[in-house]
Design a protein around this motif. Structure first.
Motif, PDB file in Angstrom:
ATOM      1  N   GLN A 182       3.341  -8.117  -4.893  1.00 54.21           N
ATOM      2  CA  GLN A 182       1.930  -8.371  -4.590  1.00 54.21           C
ATOM      3  C   GLN A 182       1.656  -8.277  -3.092  1.00 54.21           C
ATOM      4  O   GLN A 182       0.619  -7.762  -2.671  1.00 54.21           O
ATOM      5  CB  GLN A 182       1.535  -9.753  -5.116  1.00 54.21           C
ATOM      6  CG  GLN A 182       0.090 -10.142  -4.858  1.00 54.21           C
ATOM      7  CD  GLN A 182      -0.874  -9.202  -5.552  1.00 54.21           C
ATOM      8  OE1 GLN A 182      -0.693  -8.877  -6.723  1.00 54.21           O
ATOM      9  NE2 GLN A 182      -1.894  -8.748  -4.848  1.00 54.21           N
ATOM     10  N   MET A 183       2.599  -8.758  -2.284  1.00 51.95           N
ATOM     11  CA  MET A 183       2.414  -8.727  -0.826  1.00 51.95           C
ATOM     12  C   MET A 183       2.397  -7.303  -0.289  1.00 51.95           C
ATOM     13  O   MET A 183       1.882  -7.059   0.805  1.00 51.95           O
ATOM     14  CB  MET A 183       3.523  -9.527  -0.138  1.00 51.95           C
ATOM     15  CG  MET A 183       3.444 -11.022  -0.366  1.00 51.95           C
ATOM     16  SD  MET A 183       4.631 -11.964   0.632  1.00 51.95           S
ATOM     17  CE  MET A 183       3.877 -11.848   2.253  1.00 51.95           C
ATOM     18  N   SER A 184       2.949  -6.363  -1.031  1.00 50.16           N
ATOM     19  CA  SER A 184       3.009  -4.975  -0.553  1.00 50.16           C
ATOM     20  C   SER A 184       1.705  -4.221  -0.768  1.00 50.16           C
ATOM     21  O   SER A 184       1.549  -3.100  -0.273  1.00 50.16           O
ATOM     22  CB  SER A 184       4.148  -4.232  -1.263  1.00 50.16           C
ATOM     23  OG  SER A 184       3.865  -4.091  -2.652  1.00 50.16           O
ATOM     24  N   ILE A 185       0.768  -4.807  -1.505  1.00 52.53           N
ATOM     25  CA  ILE A 185      -0.503  -4.132  -1.791  1.00 52.53           C
ATOM     26  C   ILE A 185      -1.537  -4.538  -0.743  1.00 52.53           C
ATOM     27  O   ILE A 185      -1.858  -5.728  -0.626  1.00 52.53           O
ATOM     28  CB  ILE A 185      -1.027  -4.501  -3.193  1.00 52.53           C
ATOM     29  CG1 ILE A 185       0.019  -4.160  -4.255  1.00 52.53           C
ATOM     30  CG2 ILE A 185      -2.336  -3.779  -3.480  1.00 52.53           C
ATOM     31  CD1 ILE A 185      -0.373  -4.593  -5.652  1.00 52.53           C
ATOM     32  N   PRO A 186      -2.069  -3.607   0.046  1.00 56.64           N
ATOM     33  CA  PRO A 186      -3.093  -3.955   1.043  1.00 56.64           C
ATOM     34  C   PRO A 186      -4.340  -4.540   0.393  1.00 56.64           C
ATOM     35  O   PRO A 186      -4.731  -4.140  -0.707  1.00 56.64           O
ATOM     36  CB  PRO A 186      -3.406  -2.603   1.718  1.00 56.64           C
ATOM     37  CG  PRO A 186      -2.215  -1.749   1.440  1.00 56.64           C
ATOM     38  CD  PRO A 186      -1.700  -2.184   0.106  1.00 56.64           C
ATOM     39  N   VAL A 187      -4.949  -5.503   1.085  1.00 56.46           N
ATOM     40  CA  VAL A 187      -6.117  -6.197   0.538  1.00 56.46           C
ATOM     41  C   VAL A 187      -7.244  -5.223   0.230  1.00 56.46           C
ATOM     42  O   VAL A 187      -7.875  -5.298  -0.834  1.00 56.46           O
ATOM     43  CB  VAL A 187      -6.611  -7.276   1.528  1.00 56.46           C
ATOM     44  CG1 VAL A 187      -7.842  -7.989   0.960  1.00 56.46           C
ATOM     45  CG2 VAL A 187      -5.513  -8.276   1.813  1.00 56.46           C
ATOM     46  N   ILE A 188      -7.512  -4.312   1.142  1.00 57.30           N
ATOM     47  CA  ILE A 188      -8.669  -3.433   0.982  1.00 57.30           C
ATOM     48  C   ILE A 188      -8.492  -2.494  -0.219  1.00 57.30           C
ATOM     49  O   ILE A 188      -9.441  -2.206  -0.942  1.00 57.30           O
ATOM     50  CB  ILE A 188      -8.919  -2.620   2.279  1.00 57.30           C
ATOM     51  CG1 ILE A 188     -10.301  -1.985   2.233  1.00 57.30           C
ATOM     52  CG2 ILE A 188      -7.830  -1.622   2.520  1.00 57.30           C
ATOM     53  CD1 ILE A 188     -11.421  -2.974   2.268  1.00 57.30           C
ATOM     54  N   ILE A 189      -7.239  -2.040  -0.458  1.00 63.98           N
ATOM     55  CA  ILE A 189      -6.989  -1.175  -1.613  1.00 63.98           C
ATOM     56  C   ILE A 189      -7.168  -1.957  -2.910  1.00 63.98           C
ATOM     57  O   ILE A 189      -7.765  -1.466  -3.878  1.00 63.98           O
ATOM     58  CB  ILE A 189      -5.575  -0.564  -1.535  1.00 63.98           C
ATOM     59  CG1 ILE A 189      -5.485   0.400  -0.340  1.00 63.98           C
ATOM     60  CG2 ILE A 189      -5.216   0.152  -2.834  1.00 63.98           C
ATOM     61  CD1 ILE A 189      -4.133   1.022  -0.150  1.00 63.98           C
TER      62      ILE A 189
ATOM     63  N   ALA B  51      -5.076 -11.373  -3.538  1.00 62.80           N
ATOM     64  CA  ALA B  51      -4.511 -10.752  -2.338  1.00 62.80           C
ATOM     65  C   ALA B  51      -3.746 -11.749  -1.477  1.00 62.80           C
ATOM     66  O   ALA B  51      -2.797 -11.366  -0.781  1.00 62.80           O
ATOM     67  CB  ALA B  51      -5.625 -10.121  -1.510  1.00 62.80           C
TER      68      ALA B  51
ATOM     69  N   ARG C  51     -10.247 -15.840   7.963  1.00 69.37           N
ATOM     70  CA  ARG C  51      -9.823 -14.489   7.568  1.00 69.37           C
ATOM     71  C   ARG C  51     -10.559 -14.018   6.320  1.00 69.37           C
ATOM     72  O   ARG C  51     -10.973 -12.853   6.228  1.00 69.37           O
ATOM     73  CB  ARG C  51      -8.308 -14.489   7.330  1.00 69.37           C
ATOM     74  CG  ARG C  51      -7.687 -13.114   7.233  1.00 69.37           C
ATOM     75  CD  ARG C  51      -6.180 -13.207   7.422  1.00 69.37           C
ATOM     76  NE  ARG C  51      -5.568 -13.990   6.365  1.00 69.37           N
ATOM     77  CZ  ARG C  51      -5.051 -13.473   5.252  1.00 69.37           C
ATOM     78  NH1 ARG C  51      -5.095 -12.163   5.057  1.00 69.37           N
ATOM     79  NH2 ARG C  51      -4.488 -14.235   4.354  1.00 69.37           N
TER      80      ARG C  51
ATOM     81  N   PHE D 105     -13.030 -10.750   5.655  1.00 68.85           N
ATOM     82  CA  PHE D 105     -12.864  -9.804   4.540  1.00 68.85           C
ATOM     83  C   PHE D 105     -14.145  -9.691   3.734  1.00 68.85           C
ATOM     84  O   PHE D 105     -14.533  -8.592   3.305  1.00 68.85           O
ATOM     85  CB  PHE D 105     -11.717 -10.248   3.635  1.00 68.85           C
ATOM     86  CG  PHE D 105     -10.356  -9.889   4.157  1.00 68.85           C
ATOM     87  CD1 PHE D 105     -10.123  -8.669   4.749  1.00 68.85           C
ATOM     88  CD2 PHE D 105      -9.295 -10.771   4.042  1.00 68.85           C
ATOM     89  CE1 PHE D 105      -8.882  -8.323   5.246  1.00 68.85           C
ATOM     90  CE2 PHE D 105      -8.042 -10.445   4.522  1.00 68.85           C
ATOM     91  CZ  PHE D 105      -7.826  -9.220   5.127  1.00 68.85           C
TER      92      PHE D 105
END
Length: 304
Positions: A144-151, A174, A232, A236
């Motif tokens: 899960q940490m490897s997935i960018p928030v915006i994507i 995210a 943060r 976002f």
């Protein structure tokens, strides 16, 4: 003999020895000027966002093209009662910006609470149970940490109608892994301590041990991170609104107001400046509080 045995088997959670670490961190931080200024800013903005839109009898969504691009009344008294001026459709920026602030604070706080609850639950189970259960949970966390928030946001919000609830869920999905890692680390440390063993001897269930004895020890290490995460998440939320996948019109948000105003920066700078300043001031207040909490925690731990 029985007295000694009772003393050995009575769960001695850190909370029973005077004030807890979390209380000491908060009390020490609350004595600093930095924390007090930040708290005053945040409380003031919260109150303003709650009561401000009702102070003037102006609609945040009603069009009045004959009054478009009125400058702020603070600079031009003839624009009264439009304190912050109007936008390209003649809508009052004062009420729109304050409602945008309210939405940003609500989404920011709710998403951080969700991240903390979900991440702490997964981290505590992974740390307490261990074995293949903990391994699987932490591999899911790493993925899960490897997935960018915006994507992640574009994928989910592109397939559903963006609402405050869906945006909160996206931000929770995210951000929970960071809390899970901290919760697992604390749980691994605490489960070996005497008060946990004593609780087991007295017959406490695993759920009670996790909720009553271990969970309170997770808050101090991540309290300042959670406060900073509110800021943060507000950023976002504004970014999602700016690129068009945030809360949809007619609901005002910082992102949509700023995006609409970018076309008129040369002749109506206040359309983007007003919400931008409100967002900046709110982030400043939250960061002051988070910074004070972090420094207080470091001082307490170094002095221990």
């Amino acid at each position: 003999m029985s007295t000694d045995l009772a003393a050995m088997t009575t769960p001695q959670s850190p909370r029973t020895k005077g004030r807890s670490l979390g209380s000491n961190i908060f009390l020490q931080a609350s004595r600093t000027t930095e924390f007090r200024i930040g708290l005053a800013i945040v409380i003031g903005l919260i109150l303003l966002s709650l009561v401000g839109p009702y102070l003037l009898d102006l609609s945040p969504t009603k069009f009045n093209v004959s009054k478009k691009f009125l400058p702020p009344a603070l600079l031009d008294p003839s624009s009264w009662p439009y304190i912050f001026g109007t936008d390209q459709l003649g809508r009052d920026l004062f009420t729109r910006s304050l409602i945008g602030l309210r939405n940003a604070l609500m989404i920011g706080v709710a998403s951080v609470v969700g991240m903390f609850v979900l991440g702490s639950a997964i981290g505590m189970v992974a740390g307490y149970v261990g074995g293949w259960v903990g391994l699987i949970l932490m591999r899911i966390t790493d993925a899960q940490m490897s997935i960018p928030v915006i994507i992640l946001a574009i994928t989910i919000l592109g397939l559903s109608r963006p609402t405050p609830l869906t945006i909160i869920l996206v931000l929770v999905l995210a951000g929970w892994p960071a809390y899970a890692r901290v919760a697992r680390s604390v749980t691994l440390s605490e489960r070996r301590k005497e008060y946990v063993r004593a609780a087991k001897i007295l017959g406490a269930s695993d759920l009670r041990i996790l909720l009553v004895y271990i969970a309170p020890n997770i808050l101090p290490p991540i309290a300042f991170v959670a406060v900073l995460d509110v800021a943060r998440m507000m950023i976002f939320e504004a970014v999602l609104g700016f690129i068009g996948i945030g809360v949809q019109p007619p609901t005002p948000t910082f992102g949509t107001i700023i995006a609409d105003g970018t076309k008129y920066l040369m002749n109506a700078w206040w359309v983007t400046t007003v919400p931008g300043l409100l967002l900046a001031v709110s982030l400043c207040g939250i960061n002051l509080m988070g910074g004070a909490l972090e420094r207080s925690r470091n001082r307490i731990l170094q002095g221990a």
